[in-house]
Design a protein around this motif. Structure first.
Motif, PDB file in Angstrom:
ATOM      1  N   UNK A  46       0.813  -1.217   0.000  1.00  0.00           N
ATOM      2  CA  UNK A  46       0.000   0.000   0.000  1.00  0.00           C
ATOM      3  C   UNK A  46       0.839   1.256   0.000  1.00  0.00           C
ATOM      4  N   UNK A  47       1.879   1.287   0.868  1.00  0.00           N
ATOM      5  CA  UNK A  47       2.747   2.468   0.919  1.00  0.00           C
ATOM      6  C   UNK A  47       3.549   2.610  -0.364  1.00  0.00           C
ATOM      7  N   UNK A  48       3.981   1.493  -0.916  1.00  0.00           N
ATOM      8  CA  UNK A  48       4.735   1.525  -2.170  1.00  0.00           C
ATOM      9  C   UNK A  48       3.905   2.172  -3.286  1.00  0.00           C
ATOM     10  N   UNK A  49       2.649   1.765  -3.402  1.00  0.00           N
ATOM     11  CA  UNK A  49       1.763   2.341  -4.424  1.00  0.00           C
ATOM     12  C   UNK A  49       1.498   3.812  -4.127  1.00  0.00           C
ATOM     13  N   UNK A  50       1.303   4.141  -2.859  1.00  0.00           N
ATOM     14  CA  UNK A  50       1.074   5.541  -2.465  1.00  0.00           C
ATOM     15  C   UNK A  50       2.254   6.415  -2.885  1.00  0.00           C
ATOM     16  N   UNK A  51       3.461   5.933  -2.631  1.00  0.00           N
ATOM     17  CA  UNK A  51       4.669   6.682  -2.986  1.00  0.00           C
ATOM     18  C   UNK A  51       4.781   6.858  -4.494  1.00  0.00           C
ATOM     19  N   UNK A  52       4.517   5.803  -5.231  1.00  0.00           N
ATOM     20  CA  UNK A  52       4.691   5.816  -6.681  1.00  0.00           C
ATOM     21  C   UNK A  52       3.613   6.630  -7.400  1.00  0.00           C
ATOM     22  N   UNK A  53       2.397   6.557  -6.903  1.00  0.00           N
ATOM     23  CA  UNK A  53       1.252   7.133  -7.623  1.00  0.00           C
ATOM     24  C   UNK A  53       0.790   8.470  -7.055  1.00  0.00           C
ATOM     25  N   UNK A  54       0.655   8.550  -5.729  1.00  0.00           N
ATOM     26  CA  UNK A  54       0.008   9.718  -5.121  1.00  0.00           C
ATOM     27  C   UNK A  54       0.977  10.790  -4.631  1.00  0.00           C
ATOM     28  N   UNK A  55       2.144  10.393  -4.145  1.00  0.00           N
ATOM     29  CA  UNK A  55       3.104  11.395  -3.650  1.00  0.00           C
ATOM     30  C   UNK A  55       3.479  12.428  -4.711  1.00  0.00           C
ATOM     31  N   UNK A  56       3.745  12.023  -5.963  1.00  0.00           N
ATOM     32  CA  UNK A  56       4.065  13.038  -6.982  1.00  0.00           C
ATOM     33  C   UNK A  56       2.964  14.075  -7.159  1.00  0.00           C
ATOM     34  N   UNK A  57       1.711  13.682  -6.941  1.00  0.00           N
ATOM     35  CA  UNK A  57       0.605  14.631  -7.048  1.00  0.00           C
ATOM     36  C   UNK A  57       0.698  15.701  -5.969  1.00  0.00           C
TER      37      UNK A  57
END
Length: 320
Positions: A53-64
């Motif tokens: 979950x954190x991995x996907x959050x970092x990859x997808x949502x953090x850049x936003x």
């Protein structure tokens, strides 16, 4: 449909990683409703595997979050998800233990750089969400820097982190400068190669380097033995820096940065004095300790004492 998807993701969270290219490509100009659905999908995977979950959050949502187009509502939803993840009682242990997944870091250096800048913005760019970043940052930082010192993978990570850190220090934002300096010093203590990396970056980042040297100088004054373990490497680096400072005085490309080189040289000299003094004190302490051990050993062989109380009294008389 949603029930089926939720069940599938909770059984096999890693399925979401296969969809990562589509998720990253489709979120550049995402609408609020679609963002909500995406966050819901990631949350389902997080229920079973918070590392994924954190991995996907970092990859997808953090850049936003680092983009100028991220509105308060979207930012709130994105932060809610990571806050929910790290609030679990087992979050720290699980995430730090799973910091590297199948050879890939769940928070790579470039993502950590984004987190650091979001947490320590300039005073004029602080927003309501900054406090939420500050609350989440410590555990995310620990995950980003987790690893075994000395191994090849950590050498690469430390080198990358140092490069990002020195750039951040050079921006002159007080909070960011403080944190990035701490991170850079951490890199030095973790990986000897980072001394060489800083040496390579030194002339082109002289303003940042001067600020970091000042911090090291201040720390040496407050805690003289802090850098004892890295004494030799640090002394070699300081000598190289001082040589470059001298060379810079005669080079035209550094004409507008001479004051920074002079300032850095002053800090180098201060650190060398502090380290030389603490090294001398340490050697004296070791010598006294060794002499004490030898004296006590000799004494113990020269007298016969059965009673422990009497032995302690005799030993006290020798010391005091």
């Amino acid at each position: 449909m949603l029930f089926v998807m939720a069940s599938a993701l909770r059984r096999k969270p890693e399925l979401l990683i296969n969809l990562l290219p589509s998720l990253k490509g489709g979120l550049k100009y995402i609408e609020h409703d679609k963002l909500s659905l995406t966050i819901w999908v990631i949350a389902q995977a997080s229920e079973e595997d918070m590392v994924v979950g954190l991995y996907i959050w970092i990859q997808v949502l953090l850049p936003m979050l680092s983009g100028k187009s991220c509105n308060p509502k979207s930012r709130d939803l994105i932060l809610q998800l990571v806050e929910r993840t790290i609030s679990s009682p087992i979050a720290r242990q699980t995430l730090v233990g799973g910091a590297v997944r199948k050879g890939e870091r769940i928070i790579p250096p470039q993502a950590f750089d984004i987190l650091m800048r979001l947490t320590f913005p300039s005073h004029s760019t602080r927003i309501k969400a900054t406090e939420r970043f500050e609350a989440a940052y410590p555990i995310l930082k620990e995950v980003a820097l987790a690893g075994t010192p000395g191994i090849k993978a950590m050498k690469h990570v430390s080198t990358q982190v140092l490069t990002f850190a020195i750039k951040a220090v050079g921006e002159g934002i007080p909070g960011l400068t403080q944190e990035a300096s701490d991170v850079l010093i951490w890199c030095l203590t973790q990986e000897p190669h980072c001394y060489k990396e800083w040496d390579n970056l030194y002339p082109g980042n002289i303003q940042a380097s001067s600020a970091i040297l000042k911090k090291i100088s201040d720390e040496c004054k407050k805690q003289p033995t802090k850098y004892t373990d890295d004494l030799e490497k640090l002394m070699v680096m300081l000598n190289r820096f001082r040589k470059k400072n001298k060379e810079a005085l005669t080079r035209k490309e550094y004409a507008d940065k001479i004051s920074y080189f002079n300032e850095a040289d002053k800090h180098c000299k201060d650190i060398q004095k502090q380290l030389s003094r603490s090294s001398g004190c340490l050697k004296a302490t070791v010598a006294i300790s060794v002499a004490s051990v030898v004296a006590v050993t000799a004494w113990s062989h020269s007298v016969k004492v059965v009673d422990m109380k009497e032995a302690f009294e005799k030993l006290s008389q020798l010391w005091f």
